[in-house]
Design a protein around this motif. Sequence first.
Motif, PDB file in Angstrom:
ATOM      1  N   PHE A  71      25.389  46.182  14.369  1.00  0.00           N
ATOM      2  CA  PHE A  71      25.450  47.730  14.048  1.00  0.00           C
ATOM      3  C   PHE A  71      26.672  48.033  13.091  1.00  0.00           C
ATOM      4  N   HIS A  77      21.645  52.829   9.039  1.00  0.00           N
ATOM      5  CA  HIS A  77      20.863  52.343  10.340  1.00  0.00           C
ATOM      6  C   HIS A  77      19.892  53.257  10.169  1.00  0.00           C
ATOM      7  N   ALA A  81      18.209  52.396  15.620  1.00  0.00           N
ATOM      8  CA  ALA A  81      19.522  51.851  15.653  1.00  0.00           C
ATOM      9  C   ALA A  81      20.544  52.797  15.784  1.00  0.00           C
ATOM     10  N   MET A  87      21.349  46.996  16.984  1.00  0.00           N
ATOM     11  CA  MET A  87      20.300  46.857  16.046  1.00  0.00           C
ATOM     12  C   MET A  87      19.845  45.220  15.913  1.00  0.00           C
TER      13      MET A  87
END
Length: 276
Positions: A71, A77, A81, A87
Amino acid sequence: MVDQRRLAVWGDPIAHSKSPALHAAAYTVLGLDWEYGRRQVTGDAFADELGSLDESWLGLSLTMPLKEHAFRAAATHDRHAEMTGAMNTLLLGEELAGFNTDVGGIIDALAERSITEVRTARILGAGATAASALVAVAEIGAIRVDVRARRPERAAGLVELGTRLGIDVQVAPLDDAAEAVDITVATLPSGTVLAEESAARLAHGGGALFDAAYAPWPSALATTWGDGVVVSGLGMLLHQAVRQIRIFLNGDPAHVLPDEPAVIAAMRAALDHPSS
């Protein structure tokens, strides 16, 4: 330009991962000459390993303990996420695009068992998968969620996430008495065995059980659930992988694959009849 077609799942540990079999089965149906492997990567080594990849790499699947590391590394994202701060999918290119397909994987796995709407839920655990579970149950209608954790202080982020989602999140130790709920989502590590009294207390009035664990299966918790609906984590594993493949092929977790029912059937067969 190099044809990008190398992919892998990274994590620590990783030898147990079924992702290579799932992805290989899907790529065969789709006619893709893509290579998908596995690599043991620790959190400390993640940045260096990521920096070593050349242009032949198309994407990565990430499992623990790399979801938060990925992440932080991603330039963009997707919505799930962003909500969870974690993620499991990284699309490589000029910039790193991050996605969380675990949320959709949980929703799809529950829908297969005709669980498409709940009002109340209980989540066991307080890690990255618990955050995905919280978003998933919120998206199918939950307005009250009871989080149970061995260390309740670790669930502060889930309370804050609940506030952003507009749902009431209450936190308590695993052993506390529990009110009845529509569904229990267990995100405890594989192999976790709760005290017999604790497991029985959670099962009583616990609704359907979705257990993110799948090895070994049935999990210790699943064996206590009596006649209630029990959903294995293999469903989540399958459907989050389908969404990953959509991303790797089209850049969009909602873009349905060509002949997707045949792809899913081949992936399910790979889970039912592993080659190794």
